[in-house]
Write an enzyme that holds these catalytic residues in place. Structure first.
Site, PDB file in Angstrom:
ATOM      1  N   GLU A 169       0.800  -1.222   0.000  1.00  0.00           N
ATOM      2  CA  GLU A 169       0.000   0.000   0.000  1.00  0.00           C
ATOM      3  C   GLU A 169       0.837   1.278   0.000  1.00  0.00           C
ATOM      4  O   GLU A 169       0.928   1.983   1.013  1.00  0.00           O
ATOM      5  CB  GLU A 169      -0.982  -0.010   1.169  1.00  0.00           C
ATOM      6  CG  GLU A 169      -1.945  -1.175   1.121  1.00  0.00           C
ATOM      7  CD  GLU A 169      -3.029  -1.152   2.181  1.00  0.00           C
ATOM      8  OE1 GLU A 169      -4.003  -1.915   2.048  1.00  0.00           O
ATOM      9  OE2 GLU A 169      -2.911  -0.357   3.149  1.00  0.00           O
ATOM     10  N   GLU A 353      -5.785  -8.268  -0.069  1.00  0.00           N
ATOM     11  CA  GLU A 353      -6.432  -7.980   1.219  1.00  0.00           C
ATOM     12  C   GLU A 353      -7.891  -7.638   0.981  1.00  0.00           C
ATOM     13  O   GLU A 353      -8.225  -6.857   0.083  1.00  0.00           O
ATOM     14  CB  GLU A 353      -5.790  -6.788   1.945  1.00  0.00           C
ATOM     15  CG  GLU A 353      -4.444  -7.053   2.557  1.00  0.00           C
ATOM     16  CD  GLU A 353      -3.919  -5.844   3.341  1.00  0.00           C
ATOM     17  OE1 GLU A 353      -4.753  -5.019   3.807  1.00  0.00           O
ATOM     18  OE2 GLU A 353      -2.694  -5.712   3.468  1.00  0.00           O
TER      19      GLU A 353
END
Length: 443
Positions: A169, A353
């Site tokens: 991320e 995720e």
């Protein structure tokens, strides 16, 4: 409550997994790990709920065998874990910590012994403090430091991992942490944010090159996405929604896969990017083998007074998780389709995720988390719609295996398939764990 899907509903070879991160579960005070910018961020009043840190986490440093048994026991195929830079290199550079390298050696071997595919992420947000002292992600030299770290850790375990990705991320590492100030190092500075955004990309490319140099294959990139929807039909709301989407969902993906940044972001950040940044794009955009999508929610975006980006998030009407995030599985289908169509083509895509926080009360030795079962079920249904449309989705990983340290929110938000008592550290599989175990059973 059970899932409406089962393993055989997905294509042959489709992989199910779960994910964790080092600082959130390992217990950072163990095993000779060095200080990180998260330790000092949490020690600063007001930054983290109850000033909680990852010092103990879930003590997976000592309980890793039990945790891997839980992954295998749920009939999962892949364990996506991260390595701690400060555990491997306590000073960020220089001499490695033998205990840290030995820990990841044991962890990877433990996965293989249980028939699990090890999916490694090099960096999940815990920057060694000595490197933070030198400017951290604002310092261009961090790309080289990170490449050296990649060589050290993957020189030890890279021959046995199934996949590897450099940075989890990039938006969180740079924008959330240097512009919004909500994560370590807690800056609110547009120049710092612009430089961190570019240097994160440069570090990504440098680490990919370092791992290729070691002969590693199956290397990928993992970005997070939020579905951005305009608050209303006004031109002002539509325009700032495009800006939000460009910052959050397009900037990093475009750098990695197109070798350029979106013009909407350059218009706002161009004056603050490091000189000569354009010359780095070939390194940043070198080929990878797969793309990972982390997705949780949508956001309603409207205009706000002030300088660029001049936008604000607004509360939406949909049901929400314990994080206050709207539940919008259609957003996952959108991003799977968009990423394949606009960026990656036939490259394999993994949902690296997806999950939700819920109150998750342990009652009589059990946790009835039917809301999590419904959440996962709806998002797997969205994934299957994307598959039916021809998107090359190859796997789905639940966040997270364990309740853990949820960064600035401390230990109060529970994402796990497994309940953790943070006093005794006892693990209790939740109803969602049992339902997933049944859905993924092999005949």
């Amino acid at each position: 409550m059970t899932f409406t899907f089962k393993r055989t509903d997905l294509p042959d070879g489709f992989l199910f997994g779960t994910a964790t991160s080092a600082y959130q579960i390992e217990g950072h005070r163990f095993g000779g790990a060095g200080e990180t910018h998260w330790d000092s961020f949490a020690a600063t009043p007001g930054n983290v709920v109850n000033a909680e840190t990852g010092a103990v986490g879930c003590d997976s440093y000592h309980r890793w065998g039990e945790d891997l048994d839980l992954v295998a026991g749920a009939n999962l195929d892949v364990y996506r874990f991260s390595t701690s830079w400060a555990r491997v290199l306590p000073e960020g550079r220089g001499a490695p910590n033998p205990e840290g390298l030995d820990y990841y050696d044991r962890l990877v071997d433990g996965m293989l012994e249980r028939g699990l595919k090890p999916a490694a992420t090099l960096y999940h947000w815990e920057l060694p403090s000595p490197l933070s002292d030198l400017g951290g992600w604002r310092n261009r030299d961090i790309a080289g430091w990170f490449g050296d770290f990649a060589e050290v850790i993957m020189g030890r375990i890279g021959d046995r991992v199934w996949s590897a990705a450099p940075i989890n991320e990039p938006w969180c590492v740079s924008w959330l942490s240097h512009f919004l100030g909500q994560h370590a190092p807690g800056l609110r500075d547009i120049r710092a944010a612009a430089r961190a955004m570019h240097h994160v990309m440069l570090a990504h490319g440098t680490a990919i090159g370092a791992m290729r140099g070691l002969g590693m294959k199956n290397l990928g990139a993992v970005c997070n996405f939020e579905y951005a929807q305009a608050l209303d039909d006004s031109p002002e709301a539509r325009n700032v929604t495009k800006t939000y989407d460009a910052i959050y969902n397009q900037f990093f993906l475009s750098g990695m896969f197109r070798g350029r940044y979106p013009q909407e972001v350059i218009d706002g950040l161009g004056a603050y990017l490091p000189k000569g940044w354009e010359d780095d794009m070939a390194l940043i955009s070198q080929p990878v083998d797969w793309c990972g999508i982390n997705y949780y929610t949508r956001k309603l975006i409207g205009p706000a007074p002030g300088p660029w980006p001049a936008l604000a998030e607004h509360e939406g009407p949909l049901p929400k998780t314990d994080m206050g995030w709207e539940i919008y599985p259609e957003g996952l289908e959108h991003f799977l389709t968009m990423v394949a169509r606009d960026f990656t083509g036939d490259l394999p895509i993994y949902v690296t995720e997806n999950g939700m926080a819920a109150p998750d009360i342990l009652t009589d030795g059990a946790v009835r988390d039917d809301d999590r079962i419904a959440y996962i079920d709806a998002h797997v249904a969205a994934l299957r719609r994307a598959l039916d449309a021809g998107v090359p989705v190859k796997g789905y990983f639940v966040w997270s295996l364990l309740d853990n340290y949820e960064w600035a929110l401390g230990y109060g938000k529970r994402f796990g398939l497994v309940h953790v008592d943070f006093d005794s550290l006892e693990r209790t599989p939740k109803a969602s764990y049992q339902a997933l175990k049944a859905a993924l059973a092999r005949s």
